[in-house]
Scaffold this active site. Structure first.
Site, PDB file in Angstrom:
ATOM      1  N   TRP A  36      31.719  32.876  35.979  1.00  0.00           N
ATOM      2  CA  TRP A  36      32.399  32.189  37.070  1.00  0.00           C
ATOM      3  C   TRP A  36      31.747  32.569  38.390  1.00  0.00           C
ATOM      4  O   TRP A  36      31.502  33.741  38.650  1.00  0.00           O
ATOM      5  CB  TRP A  36      33.879  32.553  37.111  1.00  0.00           C
ATOM      6  CG  TRP A  36      34.672  31.872  36.038  1.00  0.00           C
ATOM      7  CD1 TRP A  36      34.941  32.371  34.793  1.00  0.00           C
ATOM      8  CD2 TRP A  36      35.265  30.591  36.104  1.00  0.00           C
ATOM      9  NE1 TRP A  36      35.681  31.475  34.087  1.00  0.00           N
ATOM     10  CE2 TRP A  36      35.892  30.354  34.860  1.00  0.00           C
ATOM     11  CE3 TRP A  36      35.337  29.609  37.082  1.00  0.00           C
ATOM     12  CZ2 TRP A  36      36.585  29.186  34.575  1.00  0.00           C
ATOM     13  CZ3 TRP A  36      36.019  28.450  36.806  1.00  0.00           C
ATOM     14  CH2 TRP A  36      36.631  28.239  35.572  1.00  0.00           C
ATOM     15  N   ALA A  70      35.762  37.367  33.927  1.00  0.00           N
ATOM     16  CA  ALA A  70      36.001  38.789  34.210  1.00  0.00           C
ATOM     17  C   ALA A  70      36.800  39.471  33.105  1.00  0.00           C
ATOM     18  O   ALA A  70      36.560  40.640  32.784  1.00  0.00           O
ATOM     19  CB  ALA A  70      36.723  38.938  35.545  1.00  0.00           C
ATOM     20  N   GLU A  72      36.672  39.276  30.026  1.00  0.00           N
ATOM     21  CA  GLU A  72      35.861  39.682  28.877  1.00  0.00           C
ATOM     22  C   GLU A  72      34.976  40.896  29.168  1.00  0.00           C
ATOM     23  O   GLU A  72      34.360  41.455  28.259  1.00  0.00           O
ATOM     24  CB  GLU A  72      34.978  38.508  28.411  1.00  0.00           C
ATOM     25  CG  GLU A  72      35.753  37.369  27.788  1.00  0.00           C
ATOM     26  CD  GLU A  72      36.447  36.451  28.813  1.00  0.00           C
ATOM     27  OE1 GLU A  72      37.457  35.831  28.449  1.00  0.00           O
ATOM     28  OE2 GLU A  72      35.990  36.373  29.981  1.00  0.00           O
ATOM     29  N   LEU A  94      33.637  37.829  40.399  1.00  0.00           N
ATOM     30  CA  LEU A  94      34.412  37.369  41.547  1.00  0.00           C
ATOM     31  C   LEU A  94      35.667  36.710  40.975  1.00  0.00           C
ATOM     32  O   LEU A  94      35.593  35.661  40.344  1.00  0.00           O
ATOM     33  CB  LEU A  94      33.616  36.374  42.390  1.00  0.00           C
ATOM     34  CG  LEU A  94      34.331  35.756  43.574  1.00  0.00           C
ATOM     35  CD1 LEU A  94      34.738  36.821  44.593  1.00  0.00           C
ATOM     36  CD2 LEU A  94      33.435  34.724  44.256  1.00  0.00           C
ATOM     37  N   VAL A  95      36.801  37.381  41.157  1.00  0.00           N
ATOM     38  CA  VAL A  95      38.078  36.894  40.635  1.00  0.00           C
ATOM     39  C   VAL A  95      38.828  36.279  41.805  1.00  0.00           C
ATOM     40  O   VAL A  95      39.205  36.981  42.742  1.00  0.00           O
ATOM     41  CB  VAL A  95      38.903  38.042  40.007  1.00  0.00           C
ATOM     42  CG1 VAL A  95      40.212  37.514  39.444  1.00  0.00           C
ATOM     43  CG2 VAL A  95      38.098  38.752  38.929  1.00  0.00           C
ATOM     44  N   VAL A  96      39.021  34.959  41.756  1.00  0.00           N
ATOM     45  CA  VAL A  96      39.631  34.272  42.903  1.00  0.00           C
ATOM     46  C   VAL A  96      40.995  33.695  42.550  1.00  0.00           C
ATOM     47  O   VAL A  96      41.308  33.472  41.387  1.00  0.00           O
ATOM     48  CB  VAL A  96      38.710  33.161  43.444  1.00  0.00           C
ATOM     49  CG1 VAL A  96      37.374  33.731  43.882  1.00  0.00           C
ATOM     50  CG2 VAL A  96      38.508  32.053  42.434  1.00  0.00           C
ATOM     51  N   ARG A 102      47.675  34.452  39.098  1.00  0.00           N
ATOM     52  CA  ARG A 102      47.318  35.300  37.969  1.00  0.00           C
ATOM     53  C   ARG A 102      46.055  36.096  38.244  1.00  0.00           C
ATOM     54  O   ARG A 102      45.704  36.972  37.488  1.00  0.00           O
ATOM     55  CB  ARG A 102      47.196  34.525  36.675  1.00  0.00           C
ATOM     56  CG  ARG A 102      46.079  33.519  36.652  1.00  0.00           C
ATOM     57  CD  ARG A 102      45.836  33.014  35.271  1.00  0.00           C
ATOM     58  NE  ARG A 102      44.500  33.493  34.950  1.00  0.00           N
ATOM     59  CZ  ARG A 102      43.878  33.324  33.821  1.00  0.00           C
ATOM     60  NH1 ARG A 102      44.432  32.706  32.864  1.00  0.00           N
ATOM     61  NH2 ARG A 102      42.690  33.791  33.621  1.00  0.00           N
ATOM     62  N   SER A 127      32.131  49.325  39.236  1.00  0.00           N
ATOM     63  CA  SER A 127      32.736  48.007  39.396  1.00  0.00           C
ATOM     64  C   SER A 127      32.263  47.307  40.663  1.00  0.00           C
ATOM     65  O   SER A 127      32.358  47.851  41.759  1.00  0.00           O
ATOM     66  CB  SER A 127      34.259  48.132  39.447  1.00  0.00           C
ATOM     67  OG  SER A 127      34.826  46.870  39.740  1.00  0.00           O
TER      68      SER A 127
END
Length: 174
Positions: A36, A70, A72, A94-96, A102, A127
Site C-alpha cells: 500500500w 502492514a 502481514e 504507511l497506515v492511513v 480501523r 519500525s
C-alpha cells in the site's frame, strides 16, 4: 562519530554464533515493506540502503521482502528473524485512515507484533511503520510523506547501525 567508527559499526566479532559472523561478513538486514502506497514507502527503503552504505554496509547486505499490507508484516518479520540469516529486520508501511476507523487498530497490532518478534527472537526489529493523523491522496501529501519517509529511512539505518554495534558489546545470551 568519525568515519573510522562508522566503518567499524558493521564488523562482526568472530565469537558470534551466526554464519555471517563466523565468516567475518557484514551483517544481513531484512527489509519488509507493505505494498500500500508503494511509491511513498519505497522512499524509506532507498534512503535506508543509502545511509547503511554510507555507514559501511554494502547495499547487497539488505534483502527486500514485500507483503500486501502492514498487517502481514509481523509474521514475515518473525520468520525472517527466526531464520538465522539476518542480524536485523526493518518493517515499513504507511497506515492511513481510510474513513473506517480501523487504521489505529492495524498500526497498534503491527507495532505490538514487531516488538514481540524482537523480544522473542533476540533479533532487533526496527519500525518505519507510520500512521499520520491526516493523509489525503493529493499531490501535496504524496510529496510531503515521500520526503518524510526518506528521513525515516535514514533514521532507521542509523538506529540499526547503532543497535547492532551496541548489541555486540553486550555479553552473549545463555
Amino acid at each position: 562519530m568519525n568515519q573510522t567508527d562508522q566503518t567499524s559499526i558493521f564488523s562482526i566479532p568472530s565469537s558470534s554464533s551466526s554464519t555471517a559472523a563466523a565468516k567475518g561478513a557484514a551483517p544481513r538486514v531484512a527489509w519488509v515493506s507493505a505494498c500500500w502506497h508503494r511509491g511513498i514507502v519505497q522512499q524509506a527503503c532507498h534512503s535506508f540502503k543509502a545511509e547503511l552504505q554510507r555507514l559501511g554496509l554494502p547495499e547487497s547486505g539488505v534483502d527486500e521482502f514485500e507483503v500486501p499490507g502492514a498487517f502481514e508484516i509481523p509474521l514475515h518479520a518473525q520468520r525472517l528473524a527466526r531464520s538465522g540469516h539476518y542480524q536485523a529486520v526493518v518493517a515499513c508501511a504507511l497506515v492511513v485512515d481510510g474513513g473506517i476507523y480501523r487504521h489505529d487498530f492495524v498500526a497498534s497490532a503491527v507495532i505490538d507484533g514487531l516488538m514481540r518478534v524482537q523480544l522473542d527472537s533476540g533479533v532487533p526489529v526496527f519500525s518505519v511503520v507510520l500512521t499520520p493523523h491526516h493523509f489525503h491522496e493529493h499531490e501535496e501529501h504524496q510529496r510531503y510523506f515521500a520526503t518524510h519517509f526518506i528521513k525515516k529511512g535514514q533514521e532507521a539505518a542509523q538506529a540499526c547501525a547503532q543497535t547492532l554495534a551496541s548489541l555486540r558489546r553486550l555479553p552473549s545470551p545463555r
